[in-house]
Design a protein around this motif. Structure first.
Motif, PDB file in Angstrom:
ATOM      1  N   LYS A 140       0.726  -1.221   0.007  1.00 16.57           N
ATOM      2  CA  LYS A 140      -0.130  -0.078  -0.133  1.00 16.57           C
ATOM      3  C   LYS A 140       0.840   1.258  -0.173  1.00 16.57           C
ATOM      4  O   LYS A 140       0.409   2.393  -0.245  1.00 16.57           O
ATOM      5  N   ARG A 177       2.140   2.293   2.492  1.00 11.43           N
ATOM      6  CA  ARG A 177       1.654   2.709   3.790  1.00 11.43           C
ATOM      7  C   ARG A 177       2.366   3.337   4.939  1.00 11.43           C
ATOM      8  O   ARG A 177       3.421   2.651   5.185  1.00 11.43           O
ATOM      9  N   SER A 201      -8.057  -0.699   4.443  1.00  5.19           N
ATOM     10  CA  SER A 201      -8.407  -0.623   3.175  1.00  5.19           C
ATOM     11  C   SER A 201      -7.773  -0.994   1.905  1.00  5.19           C
ATOM     12  O   SER A 201      -6.545  -0.657   1.962  1.00  5.19           O
ATOM     13  N   ASN A 216      -6.251   0.144  -1.098  1.00  7.85           N
ATOM     14  CA  ASN A 216      -6.080   1.037  -1.690  1.00  7.85           C
ATOM     15  C   ASN A 216      -4.755   1.472  -1.439  1.00  7.85           C
ATOM     16  O   ASN A 216      -4.126   1.091  -0.315  1.00  7.85           O
ATOM     17  N   SER A 246     -10.730   4.906  -0.750  1.00  7.87           N
ATOM     18  CA  SER A 246     -10.797   3.552  -0.488  1.00  7.87           C
ATOM     19  C   SER A 246     -11.662   2.842  -1.738  1.00  7.87           C
ATOM     20  O   SER A 246     -12.583   3.462  -2.051  1.00  7.87           O
TER      21      SER A 246
END
Ligand code: TXA
Ligand code: MG
Length: 356
Positions: A63, A65, A167, A169, A175
């Motif tokens: 991700k 993230r 999520s 994405n 999302s």
């Protein structure tokens, strides 16, 4: 670049032989440390074995993230059916997912689980010893929820482990509420997508911090604040902004954002002027409009309908942001949303998506 496989499962027929085979296969991928995107009733999640630090680390990598943004752990509290919420909590404690909850916290957790699980409520409670710090971003608390979607529950049963899943994405993006959205962001970066069609609620779960008294809503979502307050016995307060930067790290930055800048206008007149001004400046303005407001923009080209009410809007919002991006809008305009329940979550997402 790995190859991402997609398997479609009819959520109404998860007991059919093909569906069971697909879920068993996906469960093996999770158990082996791989990444599987799957539908929940809110949005699609990107799942990995929540007991495996290396697997959880792959989620952050896929991700892109931020490492300080903790993951929600999805659980299948099988005990809920038989022994009720206290047995479910005890099961989670015995399996090392959550820690010891002080009496009042356990009482609140039990009542909320009884009312909302399976469903769109994430509870932040003390972390259990078997949940690696990678999942909680180094914190001593863990967010847990039992999703209300037959494919998510089937995957939890097949894998036999709790599943950490944000999520599905790319970090900061909108999302996903459909398998295509997952692929648009993560194709080639994850092992498998279970395609169960569009999700029913469309905005993420409500995240409620039970380690505070009164409990604090860190993110409004699918479970309405009013219902939580009624059940938790005390007013659920606050929002992530007031909680301070360390409290809910992922919630402070720009988030849920389309590529095109989003502007939220306070009323129909302001929306009309903003649209006219954008057109006059040569912009390809995209409009997200409630059905009732479409008549005021009958000449507009790039329009995505948000339907008739808050439930429609929650379900369609993220698809609309993605669709207008894909259609080449260079700005997106939408009317502000106000009100209780789901409207609070929608207003929150619009605010964050509009942040630059
Ligand atoms: O509906 C949902 O919640 C979806 C589906 C897949 O379950 N999941 C989801 O996850 O939206 P994610 O990671 O995109 O958002 C979860 C948010 C994070 O941004 C994080 O800040 C907060 O929940 N969170 C998770 N664990 C937390 C913890 N221990 N303490 C405080 N906040 C936490
Ligand atoms: Mg997210």
């Amino acid at each position: 670049m790995m190859k991402t496989r997609v398997i479609a499962i009819d959520p109404a027929r998860v007991d059919a032989p093909e569906a069971r085979a697909a879920l068993a296969e996906a469960g093996r991928v999770i158990a082996a440390g791989g990444l599987v995107a799957f539908p929940t009733e809110t949005v699609y999640g990107l799942g990995a074995n929540a007991l495996d630090a290396a697997a959880a680390a792959r989620i952050f990598e896929a991700k892109r993230r931020a490492l300080n943004d903790p993951l929600i752990v999805h659980v299948r509290a099988a005990e809920l059916a038989g022994g009720g919420p206290n047995a479910a909590l005890e099961g989670l404690r015995a399996s090392g997912v959550i820690g010891d909850l002080p009496g009042p916290m356990a009482a609140r957790a039990g009542a909320l689980i009884q009312a909302f699980w399976p469903g769109p409520l994430t509870l932040v409670v003390p972390r259990g010893a078997r949940i690696p710090l990678t999942v909680t971003s180094g914190g001593d608390t863990v967010g847990i929820r039992m999703p209300g979607h037959p494919i998510a529950l089937g995957l939890l049963a097949a894998s036999g482990v709790p599943i950490a899943a944000p999520s599905a994405n790319l970090f900061g993006h909108v999302s996903p509420t459909a398998a295509d959205h997952v692929l648009a962001d993560l194709d080639g970066r994850i092992d498998l997508v279970l395609d169960g069609g569009p999700t029913a609620i469309g905005v993420e779960s409500t995240v409620l911090d039970l380690t505070e008294d009164p409990p604090r809503i860190l993110r409004p979502g699918g479970a309405p604040r009013e219902a939580i307050t009624a059940i938790a016995g005390r007013q659920a307060t606050g929002d992530a902004e007031a909680a301070g930067p360390l409290h809910a790290p992922g919630l402070l930055d720009k988030h849920y954002a389309p590529r095109a800048p989003l502007r939220v206008l306070p009323d129909l007149n302001a929306l009309r002027s903003a649209y006219a001004a954008a057109r006059a400046n040569g912009h390809r303005a995209g409009l997200l409009l409630a059905e009732a407001d479409r008549g005021a923009f009958s000449e507009a080209e790039l329009v995505f309908s948000l339907g008739d009410d808050a439930a429609d809007m929650a379900r369609r919002l993220y698809a609309g942001l993605r669709a207008l991006d894909d259609a080449g809008a260079d700005c997106i305009l939408v009317l502000a949303v106000r009100g209780p329940g789901l409207a609070e979550a929608i207003a929150d997402r619009l605010k964050r998506a509009a942040r630059r």
